[in-house]
Write an enzyme that holds these catalytic residues in place. Structure first.
Site, PDB file in Angstrom:
ATOM      1  N   SER A 149      23.448  18.919  40.216  1.00  0.00           N
ATOM      2  CA  SER A 149      23.856  17.513  40.159  1.00  0.00           C
ATOM      3  C   SER A 149      24.959  17.299  39.131  1.00  0.00           C
ATOM      4  O   SER A 149      25.697  16.314  39.214  1.00  0.00           O
ATOM      5  CB  SER A 149      22.664  16.642  39.754  1.00  0.00           C
ATOM      6  OG  SER A 149      21.593  16.841  40.625  1.00  0.00           O
ATOM      7  N   HIS A 179      26.751  19.822  46.954  1.00  0.00           N
ATOM      8  CA  HIS A 179      25.784  18.877  46.397  1.00  0.00           C
ATOM      9  C   HIS A 179      25.246  17.959  47.490  1.00  0.00           C
ATOM     10  O   HIS A 179      25.876  16.957  47.839  1.00  0.00           O
ATOM     11  CB  HIS A 179      26.482  18.075  45.278  1.00  0.00           C
ATOM     12  CG  HIS A 179      25.592  17.141  44.542  1.00  0.00           C
ATOM     13  ND1 HIS A 179      26.071  16.031  43.885  1.00  0.00           N
ATOM     14  CD2 HIS A 179      24.249  17.136  44.350  1.00  0.00           C
ATOM     15  CE1 HIS A 179      25.060  15.388  43.323  1.00  0.00           C
ATOM     16  NE2 HIS A 179      23.948  16.038  43.599  1.00  0.00           N
ATOM     17  N   GLU A 189      28.636  16.340  48.591  1.00  0.00           N
ATOM     18  CA  GLU A 189      29.746  16.316  47.630  1.00  0.00           C
ATOM     19  C   GLU A 189      30.121  17.785  47.383  1.00  0.00           C
ATOM     20  O   GLU A 189      29.297  18.557  46.892  1.00  0.00           O
ATOM     21  CB  GLU A 189      29.263  15.638  46.337  1.00  0.00           C
ATOM     22  CG  GLU A 189      30.351  15.246  45.385  1.00  0.00           C
ATOM     23  CD  GLU A 189      29.794  14.497  44.171  1.00  0.00           C
ATOM     24  OE1 GLU A 189      28.654  14.770  43.739  1.00  0.00           O
ATOM     25  OE2 GLU A 189      30.526  13.647  43.634  1.00  0.00           O
ATOM     26  N   ASN A 213      27.041  11.364  40.427  1.00  0.00           N
ATOM     27  CA  ASN A 213      26.172  11.089  39.276  1.00  0.00           C
ATOM     28  C   ASN A 213      26.908  10.510  38.078  1.00  0.00           C
ATOM     29  O   ASN A 213      26.288   9.921  37.203  1.00  0.00           O
ATOM     30  CB  ASN A 213      25.401  12.348  38.883  1.00  0.00           C
ATOM     31  CG  ASN A 213      24.235  12.545  39.831  1.00  0.00           C
ATOM     32  OD1 ASN A 213      23.462  11.622  40.056  1.00  0.00           O
ATOM     33  ND2 ASN A 213      24.134  13.711  40.430  1.00  0.00           N
TER      34      ASN A 213
END
Ligand SMILES: NC(=O)c1ccc[n+]([C@@H]2O[C@H](COP(=O)([O-])OP(=O)(O)OC[C@H]3O[C@@H](n4cnc5c(N)ncnc54)[C@H](O)[C@@H]3O)[C@@H](O)[C@H]2O)c1
Length: 294
Positions: free
Chosen positions: A119, A140, A152, A190
């Site tokens: 992450s 991701h 991602e 994130n």
């Protein structure tokens, strides 16, 4: 190169979802974890999810059986030797990731691509623990993997365009929408999501409002499908804390300091859905959890 042999390392919340979708795509999947018990739980979770899809008539019973049969569950890392691409989804701890990548680098053929589902941890730094930095990339997936479209894709400093092309094609074949971003702490997802969750925990800690009220405001006022505290439970409060630590350290700005209440929950084992209790208590009715008082 078109990937047909996939490895998944770590079969927790994310790994089992990745293995499931890969199985549904018809890939030959080897899923590895450190304990049989974790593998059994992953298999059970996949069976349950596929069963739910059959019930909703999204897939046929034969499709579900076929998808599950595509996945070999094992604690034996040797089973990863012939993999063309491996998605690592182990615990979000830099040391564990680095050791896993060093091991996968030793084990697999020179052409294999090593992708991380991290992450926040730097893909460039992960790649530095291998001798094939050009074949290391971030892949991701979002939680829950079978439902969420986005992957991602993160370019490390040395990631090659060829590696990116293979991963882009694979993600699309798995029914996902890949978006390419650069390697900075938290990437895009994130960097933006986690400070919002952390701020919601601060609001709770400071008594601005309770759990249900904070989530209610964000759901009804901002059209979020799920409030930030419920989302923190889904992600895992430990994962949220780990991500905030990386943002704080990597960007060096106090605005990313993890909320003390988040630390307290993690220290107490209130990890969210996976332990049955977090900001909500899921033990009586997991679908309608009770907001906790803090
Ligand atoms: N939870 C989320 O919402 C979410 C979303 C996107 C990405 N991620 C990322 O995905 C990764 C996995 O997160 P998770 O939520 O699935 O964690 P998790 O704790 O649910 O699962 C991690 C799994 O890795 C296994 N593991 C640990 N060390 C291992 C090793 N050396 N070899 C093989 N298996 C090992 C553990 O036994 C466990 O089953 C993390 O990098 C996390 O940041 C999580």
């Amino acid at each position: 190169m078109t990937i047909t042999k996939l490895g998944v390392v770590g079969t927790g919340t994310m790994g089992n979802g990745i293995a499931q979708v890969a199985g549904q795509t018809g890939l030959d999947v080897v899923a590895v974890d450190i304990e049989q018990e974790f593998l059994a739980r992953a298999k059970e979770m996949i069976e349950k999810n596929l069963g739910r899809m059959v019930k909703k008539e999204k897939i046929g019973e034969a499709d579900a059986e076929k998808a599950l049969a595509q996945i070999t569950f094992t604690t034996d890392y040797d089973a990863l030797r012939d993999r063309e691409l491996i998605v690592e989804a182990v615990t979000e701890k830099p040391r564990i990731k680095f050791d896993t990548f060093a091991k996968l680098d030793e084990l697999t053929g020179a052409e294999a691509i090593l992708a991380s589902n991290t992450s926040t941890i730097s893909i460039t730094e992960i790649a530095a623990h291998t001798k094939r930095a050009d074949k290391v990339i971030g892949m991701h997936f979002m939680n829950p993997v079978p439902m969420m479209k986005l992957v991602e894709v993160i370019h490390g400093l040395a990631t090659s365009e060829d590696t990116h092309k293979v991963v882009d094609e694979l993600a699309k074949r798995m029914g996902k929408a890949p978006i390419l971003v650069n390697d900075y702490p938290g990437f895009v997802s994130n960097r933006i999501l986690m400070p919002m969750i952390n701020e919601a925990v601060y609001a709770l800690m400071e008594g601005v409002a309770g759990v249900a009220e904070i989530d209610g405001v964000m759901k009804l006022g901002m059209a979020h499908p799920m409030g930030p505290l419920r989302l923190a439970d889904l992600i895992g409060t430990d994962v949220c804390l780990a991500i905030m630590e990386v943002l704080h350290e990597g960007l060096g700005d106090s605005k990313y300091r993890p909320c003390p209440l988040l630390r307290k929950l993690v220290a107490g084992g209130y990890l969210g859905n996976k332990t049955g209790v977090g900001f909500y208590d899921y033990r009586v009715d997991p679908k309608n959890p009770t907001p906790q008082e803090f």
